[in-house]
Design a protein around this motif. Structure first.
Motif, mmCIF file in Angstrom:
data_model
loop_
_atom_site.group_PDB
_atom_site.id
_atom_site.type_symbol
_atom_site.label_atom_id
_atom_site.label_comp_id
_atom_site.label_asym_id
_atom_site.label_seq_id
_atom_site.Cartn_x
_atom_site.Cartn_y
_atom_site.Cartn_z
ATOM 1 N N SER A 181 0.848 -1.192 0.000
ATOM 2 C CA SER A 181 0.000 0.000 0.000
ATOM 3 C C SER A 181 0.880 1.238 0.000
ATOM 4 C CB SER A 181 -0.906 0.033 1.238
ATOM 5 O OG SER A 181 -0.145 0.365 2.398
ATOM 6 N N ASP A 182 0.291 2.332 -0.434
ATOM 7 C CA ASP A 182 0.925 3.616 -0.176
ATOM 8 C C ASP A 182 0.384 4.123 1.153
ATOM 9 O OD1 ASP A 182 -1.606 4.701 -0.671
ATOM 10 O OD2 ASP A 182 -0.956 5.975 -2.324
ATOM 11 N N HIS A 183 0.726 5.352 1.512
ATOM 12 C CA HIS A 183 0.284 5.908 2.794
ATOM 13 C C HIS A 183 -1.234 6.012 2.886
ATOM 14 C CE1 HIS A 183 0.805 9.149 -0.075
ATOM 15 N NE2 HIS A 183 -0.119 9.825 0.597
ATOM 16 N N GLY A 184 -1.911 6.230 1.744
ATOM 17 C CA GLY A 184 -3.370 6.345 1.734
ATOM 18 C C GLY A 184 -4.091 5.039 2.002
ATOM 19 N N GLY A 185 -3.384 3.933 1.875
ATOM 20 C CA GLY A 185 -3.974 2.618 2.124
ATOM 21 C C GLY A 185 -3.349 1.874 3.279
ATOM 22 N N PHE A 186 -2.461 2.553 4.005
ATOM 23 C CA PHE A 186 -1.693 1.898 5.071
ATOM 24 C C PHE A 186 -2.567 1.249 6.140
ATOM 25 C CE2 PHE A 186 0.414 2.222 9.257
ATOM 26 C CZ PHE A 186 1.432 1.316 9.046
ATOM 27 N N ASN A 187 -3.577 1.949 6.622
ATOM 28 C CA ASN A 187 -4.410 1.393 7.693
ATOM 29 C C ASN A 187 -5.240 0.207 7.221
ATOM 30 O OD1 ASN A 187 -3.614 3.192 9.809
ATOM 31 N ND2 ASN A 187 -4.791 4.777 8.780
ATOM 32 N N LEU A 188 -5.768 0.274 6.018
ATOM 33 C CA LEU A 188 -6.540 -0.848 5.495
ATOM 34 C C LEU A 188 -5.623 -2.040 5.213
ATOM 35 C CD1 LEU A 188 -9.314 -1.886 4.755
ATOM 36 C CD2 LEU A 188 -8.987 -0.944 2.459
ATOM 37 N N LYS A 189 -4.402 -1.773 4.794
ATOM 38 C CA LYS A 189 -3.453 -2.872 4.578
ATOM 39 C C LYS A 189 -3.234 -3.652 5.873
ATOM 40 C CE LYS A 189 0.908 -2.349 4.520
ATOM 41 N NZ LYS A 189 2.314 -2.038 4.266
ATOM 42 N N ARG A 190 -3.147 -2.949 6.985
ATOM 43 C CA ARG A 190 -2.969 -3.619 8.279
ATOM 44 C C ARG A 190 -4.156 -4.530 8.582
ATOM 45 N NH1 ARG A 190 -0.963 1.152 12.161
ATOM 46 N NH2 ARG A 190 -2.963 0.567 13.038
ATOM 47 N N VAL A 191 -5.353 -4.110 8.232
ATOM 48 C CA VAL A 191 -6.549 -4.940 8.423
ATOM 49 C C VAL A 191 -6.458 -6.189 7.558
ATOM 50 C CG1 VAL A 191 -9.053 -5.025 8.021
ATOM 51 C CG2 VAL A 191 -8.019 -3.005 9.092
ATOM 52 N N ILE A 192 -6.025 -6.027 6.323
ATOM 53 C CA ILE A 192 -5.920 -7.159 5.395
ATOM 54 C C ILE A 192 -4.828 -8.119 5.852
ATOM 55 C CG2 ILE A 192 -5.421 -7.824 3.006
ATOM 56 C CD1 ILE A 192 -8.220 -6.366 3.675
ATOM 57 N N ILE A 193 -3.723 -7.613 6.336
ATOM 58 C CA ILE A 193 -2.663 -8.480 6.855
ATOM 59 C C ILE A 193 -3.170 -9.272 8.057
ATOM 60 C CG2 ILE A 193 -0.462 -8.408 8.124
ATOM 61 C CD1 ILE A 193 0.471 -6.320 6.068
ATOM 62 N N GLU A 194 -3.929 -8.630 8.915
ATOM 63 C CA GLU A 194 -4.526 -9.332 10.058
ATOM 64 C C GLU A 194 -5.433 -10.467 9.576
ATOM 65 O OE1 GLU A 194 -8.044 -7.876 12.677
ATOM 66 O OE2 GLU A 194 -6.183 -7.129 13.613
ATOM 67 N N TYR A 195 -6.233 -10.190 8.540
ATOM 68 C CA TYR A 195 -7.098 -11.213 7.946
ATOM 69 C C TYR A 195 -6.268 -12.393 7.429
ATOM 70 C CZ TYR A 195 -9.745 -13.580 4.315
ATOM 71 O OH TYR A 195 -10.299 -14.544 3.523
ATOM 72 N N LEU A 196 -5.200 -12.100 6.696
ATOM 73 C CA LEU A 196 -4.351 -13.159 6.141
ATOM 74 C C LEU A 196 -3.725 -13.984 7.260
ATOM 75 C CD1 LEU A 196 -2.587 -11.130 3.291
ATOM 76 C CD2 LEU A 196 -4.478 -12.762 3.036
ATOM 77 N N GLU A 197 -3.259 -13.337 8.305
ATOM 78 C CA GLU A 197 -2.655 -14.048 9.438
ATOM 79 C C GLU A 197 -3.672 -14.935 10.140
ATOM 80 O OE1 GLU A 197 -0.910 -10.845 11.684
ATOM 81 O OE2 GLU A 197 0.949 -10.905 10.494
ATOM 82 N N GLU A 198 -4.893 -14.453 10.326
ATOM 83 C CA GLU A 198 -5.956 -15.251 10.959
ATOM 84 C C GLU A 198 -6.228 -16.532 10.190
ATOM 85 O OE1 GLU A 198 -9.324 -12.652 11.070
ATOM 86 O OE2 GLU A 198 -8.516 -11.435 12.712
ATOM 87 N N ARG A 199 -6.078 -16.487 8.884
ATOM 88 C CA ARG A 199 -6.371 -17.651 8.034
ATOM 89 C C ARG A 199 -5.129 -18.457 7.682
ATOM 90 N NH1 ARG A 199 -10.003 -14.462 8.563
ATOM 91 N NH2 ARG A 199 -12.178 -14.834 8.171
ATOM 92 N N GLY A 200 -4.003 -18.067 8.215
ATOM 93 C CA GLY A 200 -2.776 -18.808 7.960
ATOM 94 C C GLY A 200 -2.294 -18.709 6.527
ATOM 95 N N ILE A 201 -2.612 -17.619 5.858
ATOM 96 C CA ILE A 201 -2.204 -17.414 4.473
ATOM 97 C C ILE A 201 -0.847 -16.722 4.460
ATOM 98 C CG2 ILE A 201 -2.764 -16.258 2.296
ATOM 99 C CD1 ILE A 201 -5.745 -16.523 3.139
ATOM 100 N N GLU A 202 0.083 -17.305 3.741
ATOM 101 C CA GLU A 202 1.439 -16.757 3.656
ATOM 102 C C GLU A 202 1.425 -15.472 2.828
ATOM 103 O OE1 GLU A 202 5.860 -18.218 2.200
ATOM 104 O OE2 GLU A 202 4.214 -19.657 2.278
ATOM 105 N N TYR A 203 2.146 -14.469 3.288
ATOM 106 C CA TYR A 203 2.195 -13.196 2.590
ATOM 107 C C TYR A 203 3.546 -12.525 2.815
ATOM 108 C CZ TYR A 203 1.753 -10.793 7.045
ATOM 109 O OH TYR A 203 1.984 -10.333 8.309
ATOM 110 N N LYS A 204 3.822 -11.541 1.956
ATOM 111 C CA LYS A 204 4.961 -10.655 2.163
ATOM 112 C C LYS A 204 4.457 -9.228 2.022
ATOM 113 C CE LYS A 204 9.453 -9.105 0.581
ATOM 114 N NZ LYS A 204 10.535 -9.239 -0.377
#
Length: 161
Positions: A7-30
């Motif tokens: 994300s850029d700065h305009g999407g930073f907070n929503l990116k954190r929500v999406i990363i939390e979602y991925l972690e909850e589901r055990g989905i690998e990400y970078k």
């Protein structure tokens, strides 16, 4: 499944929500950044994410900026990328079923975290239907390879110069 996220700065907070979602589901990400709310240019995030997906290092990507528009335009400049800007569940599903989108783009200033999580869930679970849609996606791929536009199955335009 491996997901490239950025994300850029305009999407930073929503990116954190999406990363939390991925972690909850055990989905690998970078996470390709950004890492703070300090201003950053969206192409500096979109292009490395798109390149990593196009090269096959990641199965799909998720990009977020304020509107999702700029970051999706930048990502779509990378050959092999089909970034779809989705702010509703129907578009998320159709982008996968019909267009084989390999990057999902969203805008933090457009949708809230609950809807974004639902969109990501649908987008990650939906498979490409192929069939008549594959023919259409192949025409897009031909433009990337050959520099010309396939208007239909029998007629082709002159090469783009």
């Amino acid at each position: 499944m491996r997901i490239a996220v950025g994300s850029d700065h305009g999407g930073f907070n929503l990116k954190r929500v999406i990363i939390e979602y991925l972690e909850e589901r055990g989905i690998e990400y970078k996470d390709f950044g950004c890492y703070t709310c300090e201003p950053v240019d969206y192409p500096d995030i979109a292009l490395p994410v798109a390149k990593s997906v196009a090269e096959g290092r990641f199965d799909r990507g998720i990009l977020i900026c304020g509107t999702g528009i700029g970051i999706s335009i930048a990502a779509n400049k990378v050959p092999g990328i089909r970034a779809a800007l989705c702010h509703d569940c129907f578009s998320a599903r159709a982008s996968r079923e019909h267009n084989d989108a390999n990057i999902l783009a969203m805008g933090e200033r457009v949708i809230g975290p609950g809807l974004a999580r639902e969109i990501v869930d649908i987008w990650l679970r939906t498979e490409f239907e192929g069939g008549r849609h594959e023919r259409r996606v192949n025409k897009i791929k031909a433009v990337e390879r050959n520099g010309f536009i396939c208007c239909n199955d029998t007629k082709q335009e002159e090469p783009i110069r």
